[in-house]
Design a protein around this motif. Structure first.
Motif, PDB file in Angstrom:
ATOM      1  N   ILE A 219       0.850  -1.202   0.000  1.00 19.03           N
ATOM      2  CA  ILE A 219       0.000   0.000   0.000  1.00 19.03           C
ATOM      3  C   ILE A 219       0.881   1.246   0.000  1.00 19.03           C
ATOM      4  N   SER A 220       1.904   1.229   0.852  1.00 22.66           N
ATOM      5  CA  SER A 220       2.803   2.374   0.964  1.00 22.66           C
ATOM      6  C   SER A 220       3.535   2.633  -0.349  1.00 22.66           C
ATOM      7  N   GLU A 221       3.994   1.555  -1.009  1.00 21.54           N
ATOM      8  CA  GLU A 221       4.711   1.712  -2.284  1.00 21.54           C
ATOM      9  C   GLU A 221       3.799   2.287  -3.361  1.00 21.54           C
ATOM     10  N   MET A 222       2.578   1.785  -3.430  1.00 15.97           N
ATOM     11  CA  MET A 222       1.660   2.310  -4.432  1.00 15.97           C
ATOM     12  C   MET A 222       1.298   3.762  -4.131  1.00 15.97           C
ATOM     13  N   PHE A 232      -7.491   8.539  -8.175  1.00 14.99           N
ATOM     14  CA  PHE A 232      -7.277   7.208  -7.619  1.00 14.99           C
ATOM     15  C   PHE A 232      -6.367   7.328  -6.406  1.00 14.99           C
ATOM     16  N   ARG A 233      -6.737   6.649  -5.316  1.00 14.99           N
ATOM     17  CA  ARG A 233      -5.886   6.686  -4.133  1.00 14.99           C
ATOM     18  C   ARG A 233      -5.972   5.369  -3.370  1.00 14.99           C
ATOM     19  N   VAL A 234      -5.132   5.242  -2.345  1.00 13.70           N
ATOM     20  CA  VAL A 234      -5.130   4.039  -1.490  1.00 13.70           C
ATOM     21  C   VAL A 234      -5.288   4.484  -0.034  1.00 13.70           C
ATOM     22  N   PRO A 235      -5.679   3.585   0.851  1.00 17.91           N
ATOM     23  CA  PRO A 235      -5.902   3.978   2.260  1.00 17.91           C
ATOM     24  C   PRO A 235      -4.588   4.321   2.964  1.00 17.91           C
ATOM     25  N   ASP A 236      -4.705   5.137   4.012  1.00 14.95           N
ATOM     26  CA  ASP A 236      -3.556   5.414   4.884  1.00 14.95           C
ATOM     27  C   ASP A 236      -3.320   4.208   5.800  1.00 14.95           C
ATOM     28  N   ILE A 237      -2.057   3.992   6.159  1.00 16.62           N
ATOM     29  CA  ILE A 237      -1.693   2.847   7.002  1.00 16.62           C
ATOM     30  C   ILE A 237      -1.458   3.317   8.435  1.00 16.62           C
ATOM     31  N   ASP A 238      -1.929   2.551   9.385  1.00 21.88           N
ATOM     32  CA  ASP A 238      -1.641   2.782  10.803  1.00 21.88           C
ATOM     33  C   ASP A 238      -0.509   1.830  11.185  1.00 21.88           C
ATOM     34  N   TRP A 239       0.732   2.291  11.013  1.00 22.55           N
ATOM     35  CA  TRP A 239       1.889   1.427  11.239  1.00 22.55           C
ATOM     36  C   TRP A 239       2.026   1.008  12.709  1.00 22.55           C
ATOM     37  N   ASN A 305     -15.162  12.627  -2.384  1.00 24.45           N
ATOM     38  CA  ASN A 305     -14.558  13.549  -3.344  1.00 24.45           C
ATOM     39  C   ASN A 305     -14.525  12.998  -4.764  1.00 24.45           C
ATOM     40  N   GLY A 306     -15.121  11.820  -4.955  1.00 23.16           N
ATOM     41  CA  GLY A 306     -15.154  11.246  -6.297  1.00 23.16           C
ATOM     42  C   GLY A 306     -13.908  10.469  -6.674  1.00 23.16           C
ATOM     43  N   LYS A 307     -13.019  10.235  -5.711  1.00 21.39           N
ATOM     44  CA  LYS A 307     -11.813   9.456  -5.997  1.00 21.39           C
ATOM     45  C   LYS A 307     -12.090   7.968  -5.808  1.00 21.39           C
ATOM     46  N   ILE A 308     -11.509   7.159  -6.681  1.00 20.43           N
ATOM     47  CA  ILE A 308     -11.598   5.717  -6.532  1.00 20.43           C
ATOM     48  C   ILE A 308     -10.561   5.279  -5.497  1.00 20.43           C
ATOM     49  N   VAL A 309     -11.000   4.472  -4.535  1.00 19.69           N
ATOM     50  CA  VAL A 309     -10.100   3.985  -3.482  1.00 19.69           C
ATOM     51  C   VAL A 309     -10.063   2.460  -3.559  1.00 19.69           C
ATOM     52  N   ALA A 310      -8.870   1.905  -3.664  1.00 18.40           N
ATOM     53  CA  ALA A 310      -8.707   0.446  -3.711  1.00 18.40           C
ATOM     54  C   ALA A 310      -8.361  -0.079  -2.324  1.00 18.40           C
ATOM     55  N   VAL A 311      -8.837  -1.283  -2.008  1.00 21.26           N
ATOM     56  CA  VAL A 311      -8.484  -1.949  -0.750  1.00 21.26           C
ATOM     57  C   VAL A 311      -8.018  -3.365  -1.071  1.00 21.26           C
ATOM     58  N   ASP A 312      -7.551  -4.080  -0.039  1.00 23.22           N
ATOM     59  CA  ASP A 312      -7.105  -5.471  -0.136  1.00 23.22           C
ATOM     60  C   ASP A 312      -5.941  -5.625  -1.116  1.00 23.22           C
ATOM     61  N   PHE A 313      -4.748  -5.382  -0.607  1.00 21.67           N
ATOM     62  CA  PHE A 313      -3.532  -5.433  -1.425  1.00 21.67           C
ATOM     63  C   PHE A 313      -2.744  -6.723  -1.187  1.00 21.67           C
ATOM     64  N   GLY A 314      -3.472  -7.819  -0.917  1.00 25.44           N
ATOM     65  CA  GLY A 314      -2.805  -9.092  -0.669  1.00 25.44           C
ATOM     66  C   GLY A 314      -2.166  -9.683  -1.910  1.00 25.44           C
TER      67      GLY A 314
END
Length: 530
Positions: A219-222, A232-239, A305-314
């Motif tokens: 997720i972080s790399e993408m 297009f965006r990805v979720p923030d990570i809670d490290w 905001n109309g952005k596509i958000v992807a989840v599940d990066f397994g």
């Protein structure tokens, strides 16, 4: 011997369950070895009864039900094999593509124990609220929870691996390896498809999925790759709340992308969203060489905001520079009807053995590309074209390329999502600027110079760091010193070769001169260092 016996028993059980659901598990045309013949005879009554009771049930439903009954590792195997139509055939591949990764959730007590063991302390030390599972799959399940962020209560998604899932998976993987080796030994034509390598690839993807820190890193790399992109965006990570068996990320409170009518009612342009899905995927694959390989509708949302958000990066896919060049050239060649160039790139990348001719492969490219000319946008499927392309692998003795097969499988999914949003979407209009942009950035003279620069660094690094070469260099110092003092010269034969090469390609001319001068500079630097 005990291992072979145990694996045989496990596979026999799997065959029995498949037979119960009327599933044929030996491909058509494949010779059936004696042990499987005996198993088939033993299960024939079960198969006939099962087929009679399930006559009205679609074959694809039977396959999915049987694999689900066999357990999570077989569900994952089915999903993985769905990407390998070259191995199992297009019919079974289509059936397995419908396999849903759903499972019964494990208990809240087990979830609590998993979180506390992974993060330390009590569950309440990390989450102010922790709800029941909202989704459960073969490897993990997801909970909605809340954390305090600077005094503000914030929703997060917590993904937790199933208890003892590693032990179950690796036990079944041992059986898969046993079966793959037996197939290679007993059915030589299958060796080209590399069954053992297929299982290797499954093991590799499973290893990645079993460590949720790697999913967080993906997720972080993408996120880093797409930070300048729009739409297009990805979720923030809670490290702080992420470990090997627990992943915590931003909770996405968006509209599922499958709900087209709801998106329209909210004022979103679904046609634009479809274009964004397709172009984002192609950009990730070609520009970044790193793409989400499971972008189905359940893993995509549209935020406020109309952005596509992807989840599940397994499941992620990677493409090296040769594969990206291959993809860009293929798409561009089919779009522009330059079939010779589309064929030549296969030979340059080493995908087609040199005993075949470029012209014959160009003929195959034409057989794929010409039927799409003059057809409407909705009649053309890029994923189908890539599938046809890979169907020629056996004819032209091409080695299986798992990364490209994964790309094609992902393209099928993404194209389906985009077409659901806009049934008239022209995939070629969507793809053309992305392919053109990549080619201009990487195959232009400036791109070649950058690539040559990277090559010179590599050559210099190898020369400076290889002891064997450094030992031999001393013997040539005297001759190179004379060359350096006299100035760099090329003999007549080298000049003639460069001249003839330059008539063929201006870019090749530049690359040759850069290579020659760079190597001379490296040698002179070596002399000065020594």
């Amino acid at each position: 011997m005990p291992g072979a016996l145990l694996n045989s028993l496990r596979l026999a059980r799997a065959g029995f369950v498949l037979a119960q659901y009327g599933v044929r598990f030996v491909p058509k045309g494949m010779p059936v070895p004696l042990p499987l013949k005996l198993a088939r005879i033993a299960t024939l009554p079960v198969t006939l009864v099962a087929s009679a009771f399930r006559k009205g049930e679609p074959q694809s439903a039977r396959v999915a039900t049987a694999l689900a009954k066999l357990g999570p590792s077989y569900v994952k195997l089915g999903q993985f094999l769905a990407t390998r139509a070259d191995v199992i055939g297009p019919e079974l591949s289509d059936d397995l593509r419908q396999l849903q990764d759903k499972a019964e959730p494990f208990s809240m007590a087990e979830a609590r124990e998993a979180v506390e063991r992974a993060l330390g302390g009590k569950l309440e030390d990390h989450f102010v609220e922790f709800g029941p599972p909202v989704a459960a799959a073969s490897i993990a399940q997801v909970h909605k929870a809340y954390v305090l962020d600077n005094g503000v209560k914030k929703a997060v998604a917590v993904k937790i691996l199933r208890p003892n899932i590693e032990k179950r998976f690796y036990r079944d993987l041992d059986s898969y390896y046993f079966a793959a080796r037996m197939i290679e030994r007993m059915y030589p034509p299958a060796r080209r498809l590399k069954p053992v390598a297929v299982v290797d690839n499954l093991k590799h993807t499973t290893d990645l999925e079993m460590d949720l820190r790697l999913e967080a890193a993906a997720i972080s790399e993408m996120a880093s790759n797409i930070k300048e992109d729009e739409g297009f965006r990805v979720p923030d990570i809670d490290w702080k709340r992420t470990a090997k068996r627990v992943l915590t990320i931003e909770w996405i409170d968006g509209t599922p992308i499958a709900q087209r009518d709801v998106l329209k009612a909210k004022g979103f342009d679904t046609a634009a969203l479809g274009m964004t899905v397709l172009r984002s995927f192609l950009r990730h694959a070609m520009r970044d060489g790193f793409f989400h390989a499971d972008m189905h509708q359940g893993n995509l949302f549209v935020d406020a905001n109309g952005k596509i958000v992807a989840v599940d990066f397994g499941i992620m896919g990677r493409l090296g520079l040769p594969e990206r060049r291959f993809l860009a050239e293929i798409l561009h060649g089919l779009i522009t009807r330059d079939y010779y160039r589309a064929a030549a790139i296969h030979f340059e990348a080493g995908y087609v053995p040199p005993h075949h001719s470029v012209e014959e492969f160009a003929q195959a490219m034409r057989a794929i590309g010409e039927p799409i000319q003059g057809r409407t946008a909705e009649e053309i499927s890029m994923a189908d074209l890539l599938g046809q392309l890979f169907a020629y692998t056996e004819v032209f003795d091409m080695q299986t390329r798992p990364e490209l097969i994964l790309l094609q499988k992902s393209m099928v999914i993404v194209e389906g999502v985009a077409r659901d949003l806009d049934p008239t979407l022209n995939v070629w209009v969507a793809a053309e600027p992305v392919a053109k942009e990549w080619m201009e950035s990487n195959l232009s003279p400036l791109g070649r110079l950058r690539e040559a620069g990277r090559g010179v660094e590599t050559i210099g690094d190898v020369l400076m760091k290889t002891p064997a070469l450094l030992q031999n260099v001393a013997q040539a110092i005297n001759g190179m010193s004379q060359m350096a003092n006299a100035g760099l010269r090329l003999d007549d034969e080298s000049v003639d070769k460069i001249a003839s090469r330059s008539r063929r390609s201006r870019t090749a001319d530049i690359a040759l001169w850069i290579a020659a001068v760079s190597l001379a500079i490296i040698m002179i630097k070596m002399i000065s260092v020594l």
